[in-house]
Design a protein around this motif. Structure first.
Motif, PDB file in Angstrom:
ATOM      1  N   ALA A  70      24.756  32.899  28.330  1.00 47.01           N
ATOM      2  CA  ALA A  70      23.153  32.695  28.639  1.00 47.01           C
ATOM      3  C   ALA A  70      22.521  33.279  27.511  1.00 47.01           C
ATOM      4  O   ALA A  70      21.496  32.641  27.059  1.00 47.01           O
ATOM      5  CB  ALA A  70      22.839  32.894  30.114  1.00 47.01           C
ATOM      6  N   PHE A  71      22.576  34.504  27.339  1.00 44.52           N
ATOM      7  CA  PHE A  71      22.006  35.269  26.173  1.00 44.52           C
ATOM      8  C   PHE A  71      21.833  34.576  24.998  1.00 44.52           C
ATOM      9  O   PHE A  71      20.786  34.342  24.145  1.00 44.52           O
ATOM     10  CB  PHE A  71      22.415  36.659  25.976  1.00 44.52           C
ATOM     11  CG  PHE A  71      21.758  37.459  24.858  1.00 44.52           C
ATOM     12  CD1 PHE A  71      20.526  37.979  25.246  1.00 44.52           C
ATOM     13  CD2 PHE A  71      22.267  37.499  23.681  1.00 44.52           C
ATOM     14  CE1 PHE A  71      19.878  38.591  24.182  1.00 44.52           C
ATOM     15  CE2 PHE A  71      21.663  38.108  22.764  1.00 44.52           C
ATOM     16  CZ  PHE A  71      20.361  38.881  22.846  1.00 44.52           C
ATOM     17  N   VAL A  72      23.095  34.187  24.482  1.00 39.86           N
ATOM     18  CA  VAL A  72      23.233  33.431  23.193  1.00 39.86           C
ATOM     19  C   VAL A  72      22.620  32.212  23.050  1.00 39.86           C
ATOM     20  O   VAL A  72      21.842  31.691  22.164  1.00 39.86           O
ATOM     21  CB  VAL A  72      24.764  33.606  22.780  1.00 39.86           C
ATOM     22  CG1 VAL A  72      25.130  32.572  21.635  1.00 39.86           C
ATOM     23  CG2 VAL A  72      25.447  34.907  22.737  1.00 39.86           C
ATOM     24  N   GLU A  73      22.644  31.557  24.366  1.00 35.52           N
ATOM     25  CA  GLU A  73      21.972  29.946  24.308  1.00 35.52           C
ATOM     26  C   GLU A  73      20.554  30.075  24.663  1.00 35.52           C
ATOM     27  O   GLU A  73      19.856  29.183  25.062  1.00 35.52           O
ATOM     28  CB  GLU A  73      22.776  29.313  25.396  1.00 35.52           C
ATOM     29  CG  GLU A  73      24.318  29.028  24.748  1.00 35.52           C
ATOM     30  CD  GLU A  73      25.271  28.554  26.048  1.00 35.52           C
ATOM     31  OE1 GLU A  73      24.620  28.255  27.262  1.00 35.52           O
ATOM     32  OE2 GLU A  73      26.314  28.670  25.786  1.00 35.52           O
ATOM     33  N   LYS A  74      20.182  31.343  24.879  1.00 36.41           N
ATOM     34  CA  LYS A  74      18.638  31.352  25.417  1.00 36.41           C
ATOM     35  C   LYS A  74      18.424  30.743  26.610  1.00 36.41           C
ATOM     36  O   LYS A  74      17.252  30.086  26.558  1.00 36.41           O
ATOM     37  CB  LYS A  74      17.726  31.051  24.011  1.00 36.41           C
ATOM     38  CG  LYS A  74      18.062  31.886  22.906  1.00 36.41           C
ATOM     39  CD  LYS A  74      17.213  31.545  21.806  1.00 36.41           C
ATOM     40  CE  LYS A  74      17.173  32.156  20.409  1.00 36.41           C
ATOM     41  NZ  LYS A  74      17.235  33.666  20.261  1.00 36.41           N
ATOM     42  N   ARG A  75      18.942  30.792  27.527  1.00 27.61           N
ATOM     43  CA  ARG A  75      18.638  30.488  28.808  1.00 27.61           C
ATOM     44  C   ARG A  75      18.866  31.566  29.867  1.00 27.61           C
ATOM     45  O   ARG A  75      19.422  32.486  29.711  1.00 27.61           O
ATOM     46  CB  ARG A  75      19.556  29.050  29.107  1.00 27.61           C
ATOM     47  CG  ARG A  75      20.929  29.468  28.998  1.00 27.61           C
ATOM     48  CD  ARG A  75      21.814  28.439  29.543  1.00 27.61           C
ATOM     49  NE  ARG A  75      23.341  28.468  29.468  1.00 27.61           N
ATOM     50  CZ  ARG A  75      23.949  29.280  30.336  1.00 27.61           C
ATOM     51  NH1 ARG A  75      23.507  29.839  31.303  1.00 27.61           N
ATOM     52  NH2 ARG A  75      25.337  29.395  30.074  1.00 27.61           N
ATOM     53  N   ALA A  76      18.277  31.180  31.056  1.00 25.22           N
ATOM     54  CA  ALA A  76      18.854  32.113  32.159  1.00 25.22           C
ATOM     55  C   ALA A  76      20.167  31.996  32.797  1.00 25.22           C
ATOM     56  O   ALA A  76      20.706  30.874  32.444  1.00 25.22           O
ATOM     57  CB  ALA A  76      17.905  31.689  33.463  1.00 25.22           C
ATOM     58  N   GLY A  77      20.668  33.077  32.943  1.00 31.20           N
ATOM     59  CA  GLY A  77      22.066  33.185  33.863  1.00 31.20           C
ATOM     60  C   GLY A  77      22.157  32.855  35.182  1.00 31.20           C
ATOM     61  O   GLY A  77      21.208  32.918  35.797  1.00 31.20           O
ATOM     62  N   HIS A  78      23.273  32.144  35.468  1.00 37.68           N
ATOM     63  CA  HIS A  78      23.363  31.961  36.913  1.00 37.68           C
ATOM     64  C   HIS A  78      24.511  32.588  37.478  1.00 37.68           C
ATOM     65  O   HIS A  78      25.646  32.289  37.153  1.00 37.68           O
ATOM     66  CB  HIS A  78      23.591  30.386  37.274  1.00 37.68           C
ATOM     67  CG  HIS A  78      22.148  29.641  36.829  1.00 37.68           C
ATOM     68  ND1 HIS A  78      21.218  29.791  37.777  1.00 37.68           N
ATOM     69  CD2 HIS A  78      21.916  28.895  35.815  1.00 37.68           C
ATOM     70  CE1 HIS A  78      19.858  29.303  37.187  1.00 37.68           C
ATOM     71  NE2 HIS A  78      20.393  28.725  35.915  1.00 37.68           N
ATOM     72  N   TYR A  79      24.484  33.366  38.359  1.00 36.21           N
ATOM     73  CA  TYR A  79      25.785  34.335  38.680  1.00 36.21           C
ATOM     74  C   TYR A  79      26.401  33.887  40.149  1.00 36.21           C
ATOM     75  O   TYR A  79      25.578  33.929  41.101  1.00 36.21           O
ATOM     76  CB  TYR A  79      25.277  35.735  38.392  1.00 36.21           C
ATOM     77  CG  TYR A  79      24.871  35.970  37.364  1.00 36.21           C
ATOM     78  CD1 TYR A  79      25.475  36.105  36.160  1.00 36.21           C
ATOM     79  CD2 TYR A  79      23.506  36.170  36.860  1.00 36.21           C
ATOM     80  CE1 TYR A  79      25.038  36.070  34.948  1.00 36.21           C
ATOM     81  CE2 TYR A  79      22.788  36.514  35.557  1.00 36.21           C
ATOM     82  CZ  TYR A  79      23.606  36.492  34.489  1.00 36.21           C
ATOM     83  OH  TYR A  79      23.228  36.755  33.515  1.00 36.21           O
ATOM     84  N   THR A  80      27.539  34.012  40.170  1.00 36.14           N
ATOM     85  CA  THR A  80      28.305  33.838  41.293  1.00 36.14           C
ATOM     86  C   THR A  80      28.897  34.898  42.058  1.00 36.14           C
ATOM     87  O   THR A  80      29.630  34.820  43.101  1.00 36.14           O
ATOM     88  CB  THR A  80      29.481  32.585  40.890  1.00 36.14           C
ATOM     89  OG1 THR A  80      30.261  33.263  40.058  1.00 36.14           O
ATOM     90  CG2 THR A  80      28.789  31.290  40.409  1.00 36.14           C
ATOM     91  N   GLY A  81      29.175  35.876  41.347  1.00 43.90           N
ATOM     92  CA  GLY A  81      29.850  37.019  41.997  1.00 43.90           C
ATOM     93  C   GLY A  81      31.430  36.963  41.896  1.00 43.90           C
ATOM     94  O   GLY A  81      32.145  37.500  42.499  1.00 43.90           O
ATOM     95  N   ARG A  82      31.896  36.125  40.612  1.00 44.63           N
ATOM     96  CA  ARG A  82      33.279  35.987  40.385  1.00 44.63           C
ATOM     97  C   ARG A  82      33.355  36.592  39.125  1.00 44.63           C
ATOM     98  O   ARG A  82      32.675  36.502  38.309  1.00 44.63           O
ATOM     99  CB  ARG A  82      33.623  34.413  40.353  1.00 44.63           C
ATOM    100  CG  ARG A  82      33.671  33.912  42.227  1.00 44.63           C
ATOM    101  CD  ARG A  82      34.420  32.892  41.830  1.00 44.63           C
ATOM    102  NE  ARG A  82      33.879  31.712  41.474  1.00 44.63           N
ATOM    103  CZ  ARG A  82      32.731  30.944  42.019  1.00 44.63           C
ATOM    104  NH1 ARG A  82      32.398  30.796  43.296  1.00 44.63           N
ATOM    105  NH2 ARG A  82      32.262  29.930  41.250  1.00 44.63           N
TER     106      ARG A  82
END
Ligand code: CAA
Length: 257
Positions: free
Chosen positions: A245-257
């Motif tokens: 997400a950082f490299v692609e300049k977007r927000a991350g979506h986290y699942t806890g996995r």
């Protein structure tokens, strides 16, 4: 589950817990402890809940352990029942917990706030360990956690004189993370809790464990522990997502996995 001494609300992934014994300034009795342990167990077990915010009223976060409950308690009952030991369970909560303190946080109230991962203070907050005035001392960790937070000089003065410190002094001493105007405390604390709740959940647990290790270990052992947790996090899907997400300049979506 319904509680008699707490109000529990969910704000998306944030569990907001409000101590609710207004007539006793939220004094912490056995029922409050039992209900807090039930709430934290449910919170830890629920993957949808990612930050717990603990607060009190405008006048008092909590004015201490319940003196009326302790008044008749002698040594035998305290020792046999291992009085106060139940609070250790509260500190074993694995996921993040923030205390939002307005008004009095005295004795067990200050100690409960310090059991959380950090404290946000209203400008009305007052912290103290006045137990000496009752012929006792802190019993829920104050002599240890306060000393680690503010150093020996201030902790010793507070414990020996019972002097309360205000929010400004608490912030200067490192007891609280940040001061917020009282009227904005709830909203600001919910915003901060939502920020924590949006973080990758495994990383949140690991960050909490790392920082807590600084209080339990020597430097070399603590650094090794930190590195191992870092290595472990490299195996998670959330790490892959966070870095992509950082490299692609977007927000991350986290699942806890
Ligand atoms: N336990 C039980 N009841 C408490 C309480 C406590 N810790 N703190 C306040 N209350 C009760 C009062 O008895 C009072 O009840 P009643 O109306 O039935 O008399 C009610 O809450 C309101 O309190 P006040 O009338 O005293 O309110 P105030 O505004 O005049 O004073 C205060 C506020 C300065 C916080 C004062 O209440 C006070 O000094 N409280 C006790 C603080 C204290 O000593 N805390 C340490 C407790 S021991 C401990 O915590 C041990 C440990 O380490 C775990």
């Amino acid at each position: 589950m319904t509680y008699e001494t707490l109000l529990v609300e969910r704000h998306d992934a944030v569990t907001l817990v409000t101590l609710n014994r207004p007539k006793a300034l939220n004094a912490l009795n056995s029922q409050v402890l039992a209900e807090l342990l039930a709430v934290t167990a449910a919170y830890d077990a629920d993957p949808g809940q990612r930050c717990l915010l603990l607060t009190g009223s405008d006048k008092a976060f909590a004015a201490g352990a319940d003196i009326k409950e302790m008044e008749a308690m002698g040594f035998a009952a305290a020792y046999a029942g291992n009085f106060f030991a139940g609070w250790e369970q509260f500190t074993r909560t694995r996921k993040p917990m923030i205390a939002a303190v307005a008004g009095y946080a005295l004795g067990g109230g200050c100690e409960l706030a310090m059991m959380c991962d950090f404290i946000l203070a209203a400008d009305t907050a007052r912290f103290g360990q006045p137990e000496i005035k009752l012929g006792v001392g802190p019993g829920m960790g104050g002599s240890q956690r306060l000393t680690r937070a503010v150093g020996k000089a201030k902790a010793m003065e507070m414990c020996l004189t019972g002097r309360m410190i205000d929010a400004e002094e608490a912030e200067r001493a490192g007891l609280v993370a940040r001061i917020v105007p009282a009227a904005a405390l709830r909203e600001e604390a919910l915003k901060t809790a939502a920020l924590v709740a949006a973080m990758p959940p495994l990383a949140a647990i690991a960050n909490k464990e790392m920082v807590n290790a600084a209080f339990e270990t020597g430097l070399a052992q603590g650094l090794a522990y930190e590195r191992r947790l870092f290595h472990g996090l490299c195996a998670t899907e959330d790490k892959a997502e966070g870095m992509s997400a950082f490299v692609e300049k977007r927000a991350g979506h986290y699942t806890g996995r």
